[in-house]
Design a protein around this motif. Structure first.
Motif, mmCIF file in Angstrom:
data_model
loop_
_atom_site.group_PDB
_atom_site.id
_atom_site.type_symbol
_atom_site.label_atom_id
_atom_site.label_comp_id
_atom_site.label_asym_id
_atom_site.label_seq_id
_atom_site.Cartn_x
_atom_site.Cartn_y
_atom_site.Cartn_z
ATOM 1 N N LEU A 30 0.821 -1.208 0.000
ATOM 2 C CA LEU A 30 0.000 0.000 0.000
ATOM 3 C C LEU A 30 0.854 1.256 0.000
ATOM 4 C CD1 LEU A 30 -2.860 -1.030 2.446
ATOM 5 C CD2 LEU A 30 -3.025 -0.697 -0.027
ATOM 6 N N VAL A 31 2.010 1.224 0.640
ATOM 7 C CA VAL A 31 2.926 2.370 0.585
ATOM 8 C C VAL A 31 3.356 2.614 -0.860
ATOM 9 C CG1 VAL A 31 5.231 3.178 1.213
ATOM 10 C CG2 VAL A 31 3.745 2.177 2.957
ATOM 11 N N VAL A 32 3.710 1.560 -1.564
ATOM 12 C CA VAL A 32 4.089 1.691 -2.976
ATOM 13 C C VAL A 32 2.943 2.286 -3.787
ATOM 14 C CG1 VAL A 32 4.692 0.426 -5.081
ATOM 15 C CG2 VAL A 32 5.804 -0.160 -2.916
ATOM 16 N N ASP A 33 1.750 1.743 -3.642
ATOM 17 C CA ASP A 33 0.616 2.218 -4.436
ATOM 18 C C ASP A 33 0.248 3.660 -4.089
ATOM 19 O OD1 ASP A 33 0.479 -0.197 -5.720
ATOM 20 O OD2 ASP A 33 -1.128 -1.005 -4.474
ATOM 21 N N THR A 34 0.343 3.998 -2.815
ATOM 22 C CA THR A 34 0.032 5.364 -2.387
ATOM 23 C C THR A 34 0.998 6.364 -3.014
ATOM 24 O OG1 THR A 34 -0.917 4.616 -0.295
ATOM 25 C CG2 THR A 34 -0.124 6.881 -0.372
ATOM 26 N N LEU A 35 2.275 6.053 -3.001
ATOM 27 C CA LEU A 35 3.258 6.972 -3.553
ATOM 28 C C LEU A 35 3.204 7.018 -5.076
ATOM 29 C CD1 LEU A 35 6.159 6.226 -1.082
ATOM 30 C CD2 LEU A 35 5.034 8.436 -1.403
ATOM 31 N N ARG A 36 2.959 5.885 -5.704
ATOM 32 C CA ARG A 36 2.813 5.888 -7.171
ATOM 33 C C ARG A 36 1.625 6.738 -7.594
ATOM 34 N NH1 ARG A 36 2.918 -0.146 -9.380
ATOM 35 N NH2 ARG A 36 2.922 0.942 -11.372
ATOM 36 N N ASN A 37 0.581 6.723 -6.801
ATOM 37 C CA ASN A 37 -0.605 7.515 -7.125
ATOM 38 C C ASN A 37 -0.363 9.009 -6.956
ATOM 39 O OD1 ASN A 37 -3.560 7.555 -7.728
ATOM 40 N ND2 ASN A 37 -3.673 8.482 -5.701
ATOM 41 N N ALA A 38 0.568 9.373 -6.066
ATOM 42 C CA ALA A 38 0.776 10.778 -5.724
ATOM 43 C C ALA A 38 1.880 11.456 -6.527
ATOM 44 C CB ALA A 38 1.098 10.895 -4.236
ATOM 45 N N LEU A 39 2.853 10.678 -7.022
ATOM 46 C CA LEU A 39 4.043 11.260 -7.630
ATOM 47 C C LEU A 39 4.105 10.973 -9.125
ATOM 48 C CD1 LEU A 39 6.649 10.243 -4.902
ATOM 49 C CD2 LEU A 39 5.383 12.400 -5.079
ATOM 50 N N GLY A 40 4.956 11.725 -9.803
ATOM 51 C CA GLY A 40 5.155 11.517 -11.223
ATOM 52 C C GLY A 40 6.159 10.416 -11.499
ATOM 53 N N LEU A 45 12.999 10.628 -3.380
ATOM 54 C CA LEU A 45 12.364 10.292 -2.109
ATOM 55 C C LEU A 45 13.396 10.195 -0.995
ATOM 56 C CD1 LEU A 45 10.432 9.110 -4.433
ATOM 57 C CD2 LEU A 45 9.471 7.719 -2.612
ATOM 58 N N LEU A 46 13.022 10.696 0.165
ATOM 59 C CA LEU A 46 13.821 10.559 1.381
ATOM 60 C C LEU A 46 13.263 9.378 2.170
ATOM 61 C CD1 LEU A 46 15.947 11.707 3.388
ATOM 62 C CD2 LEU A 46 14.110 13.135 4.323
ATOM 63 N N ARG A 61 11.868 -0.897 -7.673
ATOM 64 C CA ARG A 61 11.424 -1.836 -8.707
ATOM 65 C C ARG A 61 10.157 -1.330 -9.399
ATOM 66 N NH1 ARG A 61 13.796 -6.857 -8.764
ATOM 67 N NH2 ARG A 61 14.973 -7.534 -6.919
ATOM 68 N N ALA A 62 9.274 -0.683 -8.629
ATOM 69 C CA ALA A 62 8.004 -0.218 -9.193
ATOM 70 C C ALA A 62 8.171 0.979 -10.108
ATOM 71 C CB ALA A 62 7.030 0.123 -8.058
ATOM 72 N N MET A 63 9.132 1.846 -9.775
ATOM 73 C CA MET A 63 9.292 3.104 -10.514
ATOM 74 C C MET A 63 10.752 3.278 -10.919
ATOM 75 S SD MET A 63 6.216 4.190 -10.630
ATOM 76 C CE MET A 63 6.390 5.874 -11.230
ATOM 77 N N PRO A 64 11.083 2.967 -12.162
ATOM 78 C CA PRO A 64 12.484 2.916 -12.583
ATOM 79 C C PRO A 64 13.183 4.264 -12.667
ATOM 80 C CG PRO A 64 11.013 2.478 -14.434
ATOM 81 C CD PRO A 64 10.166 2.465 -13.199
ATOM 82 N N ARG A 65 12.453 5.381 -12.564
ATOM 83 C CA ARG A 65 13.096 6.694 -12.646
ATOM 84 C C ARG A 65 13.089 7.433 -11.308
ATOM 85 N NH1 ARG A 65 9.937 9.283 -17.536
ATOM 86 N NH2 ARG A 65 10.961 11.173 -16.752
ATOM 87 N N TRP A 66 12.674 6.767 -10.252
ATOM 88 C CA TRP A 66 12.733 7.384 -8.933
ATOM 89 C C TRP A 66 14.133 7.221 -8.344
ATOM 90 C CZ3 TRP A 66 7.668 5.963 -5.845
ATOM 91 C CH2 TRP A 66 6.582 6.592 -6.461
ATOM 92 N N ASP A 110 10.561 15.094 -3.065
ATOM 93 C CA ASP A 110 9.156 15.045 -3.471
ATOM 94 C C ASP A 110 8.293 14.297 -2.461
ATOM 95 O OD1 ASP A 110 9.369 16.270 -6.225
ATOM 96 O OD2 ASP A 110 10.801 14.621 -6.419
ATOM 97 N N ALA A 111 8.893 13.383 -1.728
ATOM 98 C CA ALA A 111 8.161 12.602 -0.731
ATOM 99 C C ALA A 111 9.155 11.996 0.242
ATOM 100 C CB ALA A 111 7.328 11.503 -1.395
ATOM 101 N N ALA A 112 8.638 11.552 1.376
ATOM 102 C CA ALA A 112 9.458 10.873 2.375
ATOM 103 C C ALA A 112 8.649 9.747 2.996
ATOM 104 C CB ALA A 112 9.912 11.850 3.464
ATOM 105 N N THR A 113 9.339 8.693 3.388
ATOM 106 C CA THR A 113 8.724 7.643 4.189
ATOM 107 C C THR A 113 9.391 7.607 5.552
ATOM 108 O OG1 THR A 113 10.234 5.895 3.433
ATOM 109 C CG2 THR A 113 8.206 6.243 2.152
#
Length: 229
Positions: A30-40, A45-46, A61-66, A110-113
């Motif tokens: 859910l963390v992955v899906d939440t951030l994918r939904n919010a970011l380009g 990410l921090l 793995r989910a976002m190859p340009r992050w 752009d985001a932090a966890t």
């Protein structure tokens, strides 16, 4: 403050956290899906309290340009994180900082966890300082995703029932009675179970907007909050 893990505890952390945190894999998904939904498609990410690299690997793995800046006070944990990221082919997209949030570059990110970190900060002012340090490194509108133990009810009897269920899940996951007793003793001594109202106030003081809870499993919760301008 959060515990600093040595090499032995770092090596066993991934197995341990799955025993004590029911729904751990669901949380990270859910963390992955939440951030994918919010970011380009491109984002920096921090990752505060990066530990063994669970967020870095899944998000990378989910976002190859992050890109990621992974921060942890334990060099041994960061060594596991680095090996994990390298094995996943993410090495050139991750910077590592041994220390606390204050040691992290200024960003802006752009985001932090912040997963399984803040509940170890027992003093109210220290918690506010911790979240402010994260907020100061996010761009306006940047997203924070914290996940921590918290107090989901003000009813003491209901809380005790949730704790009893949690203890049962830990035993069912294979932890011995002795180790389970020791674990819950550490929870009592080292973890601050703040309620939702207190948490909301801490975030407002630190410069975040309203929190939205997107996950709960017993006393484990995860939220989103946006840095205000």
């Amino acid at each position: 403050m959060p515990p600093v893990y040595d090499a032995e505890r770092a090596a066993g952390y991934d197995a341990h956290v799955r025993r004590i945190s029911p729904g751990y894999e669901v949380l990270h998904s859910l963390v992955v899906d939440t951030l994918r939904n919010a970011l380009g498609a491109s984002a920096h990410l921090l990752i505060v309290g990066a530990g063994t690299g669970a967020e870095v690997e899944r998000l990378g793995r989910a976002m190859p340009r992050w890109r990621f800046t992974a921060v942890d006070p334990s060099g041994d944990m960061l060594a596991v994180c680095r090996a994990r990221a390298d094995a996943a082919g993410l090495g050139d997209r991750v910077a590592y900082v041994e220390g606390t949030t204050d040691a992290a570059p200024a960003g802006p990110y752009d985001a932090a966890t912040s997963i399984c970190v803040a509940h170890f900060v027992l003093e109210l002012e220290a918690r506010k300082s911790y979240f402010r340090a994260v907020a100061d490194r996010l761009r306006p509108g940047g997203l924070l995703v914290p996940a921590d133990l918290f107090r989901p009810t003000t009813d003491d009897e209901a809380l005790a029932s949730l704790m009893a269920v949690w203890r049962r899940t830990v035993l069912d996951a294979g932890m011995s009675e002795e180790d389970t007793d020791a674990f819950f003793g550490r929870v009592e001594r080292m973890v601050r179970l703040a309620d939702e109202e207190t948490l909301a106030g801490e975030f407002t003081t630190a410069g975040f907007g309203p929190r939205t809870r997107f996950y709960q499993s017993l006393l484990w919760g995860a939220w989103t909050a946006t840095r205000q301008p």
